[in-house]
Design a protein around this motif. Structure first.
Motif, PDB file in Angstrom:
ATOM      1  N   LEU A 217     103.622 108.330  10.581  1.00 12.63           N
ATOM      2  CA  LEU A 217     103.091 108.681  11.898  1.00 12.63           C
ATOM      3  C   LEU A 217     104.194 109.122  12.854  1.00 12.63           C
ATOM      4  CD1 LEU A 217     100.439 105.839  12.400  1.00 12.63           C
ATOM      5  CD2 LEU A 217     100.021 108.224  11.743  1.00 12.63           C
ATOM      6  N   SER A 218     105.426 108.721  12.585  1.00 12.49           N
ATOM      7  CA  SER A 218     106.554 109.071  13.444  1.00 12.49           C
ATOM      8  C   SER A 218     107.235 110.365  13.027  1.00 12.49           C
ATOM      9  CB  SER A 218     107.579 107.928  13.440  1.00 12.49           C
ATOM     10  OG  SER A 218     106.995 106.729  13.899  1.00 12.49           O
TER      11      SER A 218
ATOM     12  N   SER B 156      94.222 112.814  15.842  1.00  8.43           N
ATOM     13  CA  SER B 156      94.362 114.167  16.370  1.00  8.43           C
ATOM     14  C   SER B 156      94.602 114.152  17.883  1.00  8.43           C
ATOM     15  CB  SER B 156      93.115 114.987  16.041  1.00  8.43           C
ATOM     16  OG  SER B 156      93.198 116.270  16.633  1.00  8.43           O
ATOM     17  N   LEU B 157      93.856 113.312  18.586  1.00  6.73           N
ATOM     18  CA  LEU B 157      94.027 113.221  20.038  1.00  6.73           C
ATOM     19  C   LEU B 157      95.413 112.710  20.416  1.00  6.73           C
ATOM     20  CD1 LEU B 157      90.530 111.732  20.972  1.00  6.73           C
ATOM     21  CD2 LEU B 157      91.361 114.031  21.513  1.00  6.73           C
ATOM     22  N   LEU B 158      95.964 111.871  19.583  1.00  9.17           N
ATOM     23  CA  LEU B 158      97.294 111.326  19.837  1.00  9.17           C
ATOM     24  C   LEU B 158      98.408 112.179  19.217  1.00  9.17           C
ATOM     25  CD1 LEU B 158      96.463 107.569  19.158  1.00  9.17           C
ATOM     26  CD2 LEU B 158      97.020 108.590  21.387  1.00  9.17           C
ATOM     27  N   GLU B 159      98.014 113.302  18.588  1.00 12.05           N
ATOM     28  CA  GLU B 159      98.954 114.193  17.907  1.00 12.05           C
ATOM     29  C   GLU B 159      99.773 113.430  16.868  1.00 12.05           C
ATOM     30  OE1 GLU B 159     100.994 117.263  20.083  1.00 12.05           O
ATOM     31  OE2 GLU B 159      99.744 116.949  21.837  1.00 12.05           O
ATOM     32  N   LEU B 160      99.059 112.691  16.055  1.00 11.40           N
ATOM     33  CA  LEU B 160      99.658 111.936  14.970  1.00 11.40           C
ATOM     34  C   LEU B 160      99.067 112.377  13.633  1.00 11.40           C
ATOM     35  CD1 LEU B 160      99.577 108.333  16.509  1.00 11.40           C
ATOM     36  CD2 LEU B 160     101.555 109.828  16.287  1.00 11.40           C
TER      37      LEU B 160
ATOM     38  N   LEU C  12      98.804  99.033  14.052  1.00  7.68           N
ATOM     39  CA  LEU C  12      99.735  99.910  14.777  1.00  7.68           C
ATOM     40  C   LEU C  12      99.141 100.451  16.077  1.00  7.68           C
ATOM     41  CD1 LEU C  12     101.165 101.839  11.682  1.00  7.68           C
ATOM     42  CD2 LEU C  12     102.350 100.098  13.037  1.00  7.68           C
ATOM     43  N   GLY C  13      98.334  99.641  16.750  1.00  7.27           N
ATOM     44  CA  GLY C  13      97.775 100.049  18.026  1.00  7.27           C
ATOM     45  C   GLY C  13      96.598 100.998  17.934  1.00  7.27           C
ATOM     46  N   LEU C  14      96.090 101.232  16.741  1.00  8.26           N
ATOM     47  CA  LEU C  14      94.965 102.159  16.533  1.00  8.26           C
ATOM     48  C   LEU C  14      93.689 101.341  16.303  1.00  8.26           C
ATOM     49  CD1 LEU C  14      96.826 104.594  14.136  1.00  8.26           C
ATOM     50  CD2 LEU C  14      96.164 105.082  16.501  1.00  8.26           C
ATOM     51  N   PRO C  15      92.768 101.316  17.251  1.00  9.45           N
ATOM     52  CA  PRO C  15      91.567 100.472  17.119  1.00  9.45           C
ATOM     53  C   PRO C  15      90.767 100.728  15.844  1.00  9.45           C
ATOM     54  CG  PRO C  15      91.772 101.272  19.375  1.00  9.45           C
ATOM     55  CD  PRO C  15      92.824 101.995  18.570  1.00  9.45           C
TER      56      PRO C  15
ATOM     57  N   GLU D  68      86.270 106.699   9.163  1.00 11.05           N
ATOM     58  CA  GLU D  68      87.410 107.546   8.823  1.00 11.05           C
ATOM     59  C   GLU D  68      87.414 108.833   9.640  1.00 11.05           C
ATOM     60  OE1 GLU D  68      86.966 107.856   4.613  1.00 11.05           O
ATOM     61  OE2 GLU D  68      87.415 105.729   4.298  1.00 11.05           O
ATOM     62  N   ALA D  69      86.233 109.363   9.926  1.00 13.22           N
ATOM     63  CA  ALA D  69      86.154 110.554  10.779  1.00 13.22           C
ATOM     64  C   ALA D  69      86.610 110.230  12.200  1.00 13.22           C
ATOM     65  CB  ALA D  69      84.731 111.105  10.782  1.00 13.22           C
ATOM     66  N   GLN D  70      86.216 109.064  12.702  1.00 11.38           N
ATOM     67  CA  GLN D  70      86.646 108.644  14.038  1.00 11.38           C
ATOM     68  C   GLN D  70      88.140 108.401  14.078  1.00 11.38           C
ATOM     69  OE1 GLN D  70      84.038 105.245  14.214  1.00 11.38           O
ATOM     70  NE2 GLN D  70      82.594 106.265  15.598  1.00 11.38           N
ATOM     71  N   LEU D  71      88.675 107.806  13.016  1.00  6.95           N
ATOM     72  CA  LEU D  71      90.115 107.578  12.944  1.00  6.95           C
ATOM     73  C   LEU D  71      90.862 108.903  12.945  1.00  6.95           C
ATOM     74  CD1 LEU D  71      92.622 105.787  12.508  1.00  6.95           C
ATOM     75  CD2 LEU D  71      92.126 105.851  10.039  1.00  6.95           C
TER      76      LEU D  71
END
Length: 489
Positions: free
Chosen positions: A66-67, A25-29, A106-109, A17-20
């Motif tokens: 997310l959008s 955050s990196l994707l500004e989502l 949704l494209g999030l590993p 969950e921390a990695q997610l």
């Protein structure tokens, strides 16, 4: 729900969950909230209400949030952790989809089932895993909702829809009761879509003590020692037959109308990115040809589900066995078939689902106006009508309903059919695991575009009103005065 995980599993999930969170955050989502808030006669107006918090409903909700469309709520009639079919009427042991499919991620590993599984049990356990146990898939979806903090409310059922100006009034009851106003409505209502279970008239005339649909809440313990008939040859037929056998049924007979069992899953054989993105853009005739062909050839039950039945000595398969009539005689169910008379104590009808808008009270105010495929779409080139396809809604490019008669029900353009009933128009992107993320992306892109267009005047006013300077005025020196002085000399 009780947490039965071990400390090491909890630690693994916490790390995931921390990695997610870092990935988001990196994707500004989630993207910044951008839809103007609205009120109507003092009432708050939601941007989107989603009905259904199963896999499709959660994926659609996640994509909306997310959008940057965050003034939303998702309702589900089931208790938390029981949404969708996975721990209710889905009676298979494992999913039928390969474990490697990314499903609702949704494209999030870090949002994939694989990441969730490995975080708790490690890579070796993943490598050893064959198919995903269905209850474990439900556990993953529960985590998915929690990890994204999705706005889901359980034990709430939609009871009616009405048009309120340019808005939709959704009446709900249960843990929340009242009327909610929304600009868009998403029906993520699963396999039953917009209708319910299909039961042939011959069966419906029988006392319900003697039969159930495969999607019903069946007391299998009560079938111990009983003679059971199962109608159908699909996956749900096999899963229900196996469940009855494992619960101690005296015998289970599979009554199968076809002369041969279907063996090849045609659509799986052509699965590709092209199918996902291209099917909904095909001309109507080609869409019909694909799904009419797969309906005629039929999808076989999974091999492991079939073996789960046939391993029992008290299970029998009757092929080329059509139903001719049935009746109850002296507490027995007597079925006349093309292979003669058969007697049973109970029947399970694995006969699928139907799009029956008129059969659902909550849809009463708009059902008569919905355009279906049979409304001017069928042509002689399509061959004979097929009710399972003809009754499907004829949707627009964003899963929105279309009017049978233009101008008859403008509200339909704001109601989106993100469930199994959308298959003929959009392909298999709103009911099955493989392409659900692609379906949610298509859905939310359409909703976002329509909300932006509807608010275009507000967005333009915001453009005009924006006055935060990029330049402060001290970034350069104006050379114009010195130039003029030099010219005068």
């Amino acid at each position: 729900m009780m947490d039965n995980t071990l400390p090491s599993q909890n630690a693994g999930l916490a790390a995931l969950e921390a990695q997610l969170a870092e990935d988001l955050s990196l994707l500004e989502l989630p993207a910044k909230s951008w839809v103007p808030r609205r009120q109507h006669e003092g009432e708050e107006v939601r941007d989107v209400v989603v009905i259904g918090a199963g896999m499709c409903g959660l994926t659609a909700t996640a994509k909306l949030v997310l959008s940057g469309i965050d003034n939303i709520v998702t309702y589900d009639a089931a208790p938390e952790g029981q949404e969708g079919p996975w721990v209710t009427f889905a009676r298979m042991e494992t999913l039928r989809s390969p474990k490697i499919l990314t499903g609702p991620a949704l494209g999030l590993p870090r949002l994939t089932f694989r990441a969730w599984f490995v975080a708790q049990w490690g890579q070796a356990a993943w490598d050893a895993l064959d198919k995903i146990p269905k209850n474990q898939w439900m556990d993953y979806l529960v985590w998915y909702r929690k990890a994204l903090d999705l706005p889901v409310k359980n034990d709430v059922r939609m009871t009616s829809l009405e048009q309120e100006g340019d808005l939709i009034a959704v009446t709900v009851e249960g843990a929340e009761t009242g009327r909610i106003l929304t600009r868009r409505l998403v029906l993520a209502t699963g396999r039953s879509g917009l209708g319910g279970t299909y039961v042939p008239e011959m069966i419906r005339t029988i006392d319900p003590r003697f039969w159930a649909h495969s999607a019903d809440d069946i007391d299998f313990d009560a079938l111990k020692g009983k003679r059971i008939a199962v109608i159908g040859a699909g996956a749900s037929a096999m899963d229900n037959a196996a469940t009855a056998l494992e619960a101690g049924a005296g015998s289970v007979d599979m009554l199968i109308r076809r002369k041969e069992m279907p063996r090849i899953n045609k659509m799986t054989g052509i699965g590709s990115y092209g199918v996902v993105q291209g099917m909904h853009r095909l001309p109507d005739l080609w869409k019909w040809k694909f799904f009419d062909y797969t309906a005629r050839t039929q999808t076989p039950p999974p091999r492991n589900s079939t073996l789960r039945v046939s391993r029992h000595e008290n299970a029998r398969f009757f092929l080329d066995c059509g139903l001719e009539s049935m009746a109850v005689e002296q507490n027995e169910l007597v079925i006349e078939t093309t292979q003669g008379e058969m007697r049973f104590d109970f029947l399970i009808a694995a006969t699928g689902f139907v799009n029956d808008f008129d059969g659902r009270a909550e849809f009463a105010n708009f059902a008569p106006f919905i355009r279906r495929w049979k409304d001017g779409r069928e042509t002689p080139e399509m061959g004979r009508p097929r009710a399972s396809l003809s009754d499907a809604p004829d949707l627009g490019p964003d899963f929105e309903f279309r009017e049978r008669e233009p101008g008859s029900c403008p509200m339909l353009a704001h109601i989106h059919c993100f469930n199994d009933a959308a298959m003929l128009t959009h392909g298999k992107v709103s009911g099955d695991i493989p392409a659900v993320s692609a379906g949610a992306e298509r859905l939310v892109q359409g909703i976002a575009a329509s909300l932006f267009a509807e608010d275009v005047e507000t967005h333009f006013k915001n453009l005009q009103a924006y006055d935060t300077p990029e330049l402060q005025g001290d970034e350069w020196v104006d050379a114009t005065p010195s130039l003029h002085e030099g010219a005068s000399v």
